[in-house]
Each structure stands twice: as structure tokens, then as C-alpha cells.
Design an enzyme around this catalytic site. Structure first.
Site: not given
Length: 292
Positions: A132, A193, A220
Site C-alpha cells: 500500500k 482519521g 475518513g
């Protein structure tokens, strides 16, 4: 030997349908959800889960189990890659590698060079050659750097990595990355976050429309309803971390997200009705009166 027909002595019993017909009937009643395919690998779950911020590794492990996820991201800076059994970086020992695909995360990298180095370090330590890709040098908003991300993605794809890049909800960048050969694009819904949901809804819709690789909404997502909304828009999967980790009961919250992701995908595949400007009666009284 007599051939059994539907008109024999058991004529009051209906003959059993042919097996393919049985299967077709079952599929109409309970259709099998389509799998998520990333880089020719299939996953039943469309919920990816992060491993940061949990109060303990035991709590994290319980939430992973409850989520039904099959892909788990791990920040490389929090993992012991030395093989020395560092008790302060032993997160990998709490994740069943037979059950979950470990997705190393380059979070903390400020440049393309740092991200590439972290990915190569993970590969050398025996982790999957999946990454990632996350580069966000700004510590206040943690927004991904598009220039460094594109640069690192090109290098990692050339090195044979399966690259899942975390990006702003930028349709142009998403298209450039998929054309470059990344396995997915991972646009943020809102800052990491923040729990604000899909601030970038319209841009995500455009990314989904143009995508030739899976779209994973990442960052989010603060409520199960946010996850369901992302899936209803056509996103192939969502990645959730903070909302699980800070919940009063991470395991129950993980179950809620699992259900929301499944419900959102079902709604998308079935097709949602278009919103209208006026009311539409579900039981039109005028028609009833005119017929009588």
C-alpha cells in the site's frame, strides 16, 4: 426396470427439478456476491482493515476476526522486520498469515525514495510483494503527495510489486496510476482519521466511472453508513482503521462495518432508484378510484 415418471403411483408428489434448475432457483433467491479481484487474486470480503491505533494487539486481532476481512494493512514502521522478536514491534505475530493477506504500508515515508526503500525492505523480510503506497509529508493533514506517489508507483511497478496507491480523490491522477500498472487506486473519502465520510463524493464517482482497476475508498470512513455509501457509489471496497480502533467495542463495530459493506454492494449491484423532485405515491389512490 420401470422408468420413473411424474405420473406413477406417487403422482401426488411433484418430481424433483433438475439440478441445474435447482441451482438457478437458489441463485435467484440468494445470489452469490461477486468476488473482489486484485491482481488476479480473488477475495470474498470487500472490507480491508488497518491495524493502527488499537488499544492492544489482542483487541486488534479480535476486530480482524470479526470483520471478515482478508486483507490487512500494516505500517512497516510498526513491524519488526529484523527477526529479533522486538516486543515493541511484534504486531505481525498477532496476524494469522494463513488467513489474511498482509499488505505492507509505507506510511511515514516523505519521498518516493523512502517509500521504495520501505517496500524493498519488507520484501527482503519475507512479506508479500504487495504494497500500500502511502506518501504524506504534511504531518497536519496527512494528505498524499501526488508527485512523489506517481514517481514511487512507477518504480515499484517496474520492480514487480503489486501496488495499491493511496491518493487524493483526483480522477486525473487515478487514471495515470492505473495506466502505469497499479493494481488498484485508493482515493481518500476525507483526511486520515477525520471520520468525516465522503467529502470527496463527486470526485470518487468520477474515479469509479473511469476506473479499469478496483477502486478502494481509503481514509475518513468513520461510520458504517459511510462505508455503505462508498459501496453504493460503485467503489469496489473500503479500507477502515480508526473507526474500529477507537470504538468502545472494536469487535462489534467490525461486525457493523462488515454488514454495511455487504449491504452497500448488494444495493449497487441491484441498482438504486434515481432521486426525484416530486413525490411518487406507492399506492396511487387516483388509479384505484378511476378503476371503480
Amino acid at each position: 426396470m420401470l422408468e420413473r415418471t411424474g405420473e406413477d403411483v406417487n403422482a401426488n408428489r411433484r418430481p424433483l427439478p433438475h439440478r441445474p434448475l435447482q441451482a438457478a432457483l437458489r441463485s435467484l433467491i440468494a445470489p452469490v456476491p461477486s468476488p473482489l479481484t486484485i491482481a488476479d487474486r480473488e477475495f470474498r470480503s470487500r472490507l480491508l482493515v488497518g491495524t493502527g491505533k488499537f488499544s492492544s494487539n489482542e483487541t486488534m486481532r479480535g476486530a480482524l476476526d470479526a470483520s471478515g476481512a482478508e486483507i490487512v494493512t500494516v505500517a512497516l514502521r510498526r513491524a519488526d522486520l529484523s527477526g529479533k522478536g522486538d516486543p515493541y514491534a511484534d504486531i505481525l505475530s498477532y496476524i494469522d498469515r494463513e488467513r489474511f493477506l498482509l499488505l505492507p504500508n509505507t506510511s511515514g515515508a516523505n519521498t518516493a525514495e523512502e517509500a521504495v526503500r520501505l517496500a524493498r525492505l519488507a520484501e527482503a523480510a519475507g512479506l508479500p510483494k504487495w504494497v500500500k503506497l502511502e506518501i504524506h509529508p504534511d504531518p497536519r493533514y496527512l494528505l498524499p503527495d501526488p508527485i512523489e506517489t506517481l514517481k514511487a508507483a512507477g518504480q515499484l511497478v517496474a520492480d514487480g510489486f503489486t501496488v495499491l496507491p493511496y491518493i487524493n480523490a483526483d480522477p486525473v491522477l487515478a487514471k495515470r496510476l492505473q495506466d502505469l500498472g497499479t493494481a488498484t487506486v485508493m482515493p481518500l473519502g476525507s483526511p486520515i482519521g477525520s471520520n468525516r465520510g465522503l467529502d470527496a463524493r463527486r470526485q470518487i464517482e468520477i474515479i469509479v466511472e473511469q476506473a479499469t482497476v478496483p477502486v478502494v475508498v481509503d481514509a475518513g470512513i468513520g461510520a458504517p453508513s459511510h462505508a455503505a455509501e462508498a459501496r453504493e457509489l460503485g467503489a469496489d471496497a473500503v479500507l477502515v482503521n480508526t473507526a474500529l480502533a477507537i470504538a468502545a467495542d472494536p469487535c462489534r463495530m467490525a461486525k457493523a462495518f462488515k454488514a454495511a459493506v455487504e449491504a452497500g454492494r448488494e444495493a449497487f449491484e441491484i441498482g438504486l432508484p434515481q432521486p426525484g423532485d416530486t413525490a411518487q405515491a406507492t399506492s396511487p389512490l387516483a388509479t384505484f378510484l378511476s378503476d371503480h
